[in-house]
Scaffold this active site. Structure first.
Site, short mmCIF file in Angstrom:
data_model
loop_
_atom_site.label_atom_id
_atom_site.label_comp_id
_atom_site.label_asym_id
_atom_site.label_seq_id
_atom_site.Cartn_x
_atom_site.Cartn_y
_atom_site.Cartn_z
N GLY A 31 33.11 -6.79 13.98
CA GLY A 31 32.09 -6.32 13.11
C GLY A 31 32.58 -6.81 11.57
CB SER A 32 36.57 -7.69 10.08
OG SER A 32 36.72 -6.37 10.45
CG ASN B 285 34.69 3.81 7.21
OD1 ASN B 285 34.07 3.21 6.75
ND2 ASN B 285 36.06 3.14 7.41
CD GLN C 181 32.67 4.54 12.30
OE1 GLN C 181 32.86 5.13 12.92
NE2 GLN C 181 34.30 3.47 12.19
CB SER D 82 32.13 -3.86 15.70
OG SER D 82 33.62 -3.72 16.54
CG HIS E 152 36.35 -1.92 18.33
ND1 HIS E 152 37.52 -0.93 18.25
CD2 HIS E 152 36.61 -3.38 17.56
CE1 HIS E 152 37.76 -1.24 15.95
NE2 HIS E 152 36.68 -2.51 16.31
CB THR F 279 34.70 -21.51 23.83
OG1 THR F 279 35.17 -22.96 24.01
CG2 THR F 279 34.61 -21.50 25.04
CB CYS G 140 40.67 -0.18 7.78
SG CYS G 140 39.72 -0.02 8.55
C1 LIG Z 1 35.57 -0.72 12.42
C2 LIG Z 1 34.19 -0.96 10.99
C3 LIG Z 1 34.52 -2.28 10.83
C4 LIG Z 1 35.07 -3.63 11.49
O1 LIG Z 1 35.30 -3.81 13.29
P1 LIG Z 1 36.02 -4.21 13.77
O2 LIG Z 1 35.73 -4.65 14.84
O3 LIG Z 1 36.87 -3.98 13.73
O4 LIG Z 1 36.95 -5.01 13.27
C5 LIG Z 1 33.39 -2.35 9.86
N1 LIG Z 1 32.60 -1.41 9.58
C6 LIG Z 1 32.98 -0.32 10.16
C7 LIG Z 1 32.17 0.77 8.90
C8 LIG Z 1 34.22 0.35 10.60
O5 LIG Z 1 33.75 1.14 10.74
#
Ligand SMILES: *Cc1c(COP(=O)(O)O)cnc(C)c1O
Length: 381
Positions: A71-72, A151, A179, A199, A201, A237, A325
């Site tokens: 997500g980052s 978040n 989120q 993201s 996970h 890849t 974080c």
């Molecule tokens: C967890 C999160 C991210 C980052 O996602 P990652 O896959 O862990 O890098 C970005 N934005 C929000 C709002 C999040 O909760």
């Protein structure tokens, strides 16, 4: 001791359906998705199908979904990629002071390149004001980025309205929906957003994969240069098994969305009701449609900063300070300061984030632990 996991905003466990879907692509079907031979095509088809599934879940076209490593990455790519692709039009970006570090720090980085960033304030519920956005817009504004759901406190922003204002002023709109995805039903065409990050996970998929939705025709430069993967926009890849796992997890999350949310809300309501006390305050919005169903930010008044979280850990309850974080740093949370908490109170805050697999018994045990910690602290030991 069995641990009680109440930190789903930080990450979720991989669901078993996603794991089974992934396994063949970790061993037997390992080929490079861009190879032209038979096994390569098996991999390539799995990625195509994963992309289709994700697109369908959010109302996009397959060609508008780009896989990233997180997500980052999707957030950073948007901020930097849109800034560089559109800088001849202007160098001004509007965002909020409560964004995830992936958006915030990408914006901070852009300052070195001569970009000007407006960080909008939020009210005590964590909501940005439409009027503030309108007032912040300038001739050289190229992008507005406002997170879908926060978040740390779970506040859901008025994305559709903000997007309409952006478009009325010919400005691109991005939302960090990490989120929200898998928790809130949305359709990108109905929202109108130009870019949206997610993201894997955060919705019971694997770690190490995210996606960026980029509406057809939106100009964005590459962040990761390389081969022709992701239609030449993002080199590297393709991790076939991660795309497969993410798609399966999202498909299931969307299918079960209402059932899961109803259950999670019930658990949260019980937690809220049972721990109410004069020494406790709830941050942001507690319930209703403008907050994530499972997120609860609790301020333990007049306690030693950090002590409640520490005691919960000893009691076997996995919660979090503002966010995972920020946990590694000593800095107060931008979100909690943003909604008006003092620096001390921000460090007296604990975030509980409930997931679909939490049980009523786990919530009962958590309630007991919280009450006993609060009582002990009241007595001064
Ligand atoms: C967890 C999160 C991210 C980052 O996602 P990652 O896959 O862990 O890098 C970005 N934005 C929000 C709002 C999040 O909760």
């Amino acid at each position: 001791m069995k641990r009680i996991y109440l930190d789903h905003a930080a990450t979720t466990p991989l669901c078993k359906e996603a794991l089974s879907a992934m396994q063949p692509y970790m061993t037997e079907y390992f080929a490079n998705a861009d190879s032209t031979h038979f096994l390569g095509q098996e991999s390539g088809n799995a990625v195509l199908s994963a992309r289709d599934t994700i697109a369908k879940c959010i109302g996009a076209k397959s060609s508008e979904i780009y896989f990233t490593a997180s997500g980052s990455e999707a957030d950073s790519w948007t901020i930097k990629g849109v800034a560089f692709a559109n800088k001849q039009k202007g160098k001004h970006i509007i965002t909020t002071e409560i964004e995830h570090p992936a958006v915030f720090n990408a914006c901070e980085w852009l300052k070195k390149e001569g970009f000007d960033i407006t960080y909008l304030k939020v009210n005590k519920e964590g909501l940005v004001s439409i009027e503030d956005i309108e007032n912040a817009i300038r001739k050289d504004t190229i992008l507005i980025s406002v997170m879908f759901a926060n978040n740390e406190i779970g506040t859901i922003e008025p994305i559709k309205e903000i997007c309409e204002i952006a478009h009325a002023n010919n400005i691109l709109f991005h939302t960090d929906a990490v989120q929200a995805t898998g928790t809130i039903k949305y359709d990108v065409k109905e929202l109108g957003v130009d870019l949206l990050s997610m993201s894997g996970h955060k919705f019971y998929g694997p770690k190490g994969i995210g996606a960026l939705y980029v509406k057809e025709g939106v100009k964005i430069d590459s962040l990761i240069n390389g081969g022709e993967q992701e239609r030449g926009k993002r080199g590297g890849t393709t991790p076939v098994y991660l795309t497969v796992g993410m798609a399966k997890a999202l498909e299931i999350a969307v299918k079960d969305i209402e059932q899961n949310n109803t259950y999670i809300k019930k658990l949260k309501a019980k937690l809220i009701q049972s721990i109410k006390d004069e020494n406790i305050a709830f941050n942001g919005i507690v319930n209703g449609n403008n907050v994530l169903p499972g997120t609860l930010s609790v301020l333990f008044k007049d306690t030693l900063p950090g002590i409640v979280l520490h005691n919960l850990d000893i009691a076997g309850v996995e919660a979090s300070a503002g966010s995972a974080c920020a946990a590694a740093s000593d800095k107060p949370s931008r979100t909690l300061l943003g909604i008006g908490l003092s620096e001390e109170d921000s460090k007296r805050t604990v975030r509980f984030s409930i997931g679909k697999d939490n049980t009523v018994e786990e919530i009962d045990t958590t309630i007991k632990s919280i009450k006993s910690i609060v009582e002990r602290l009241k007595k001064g030991n």
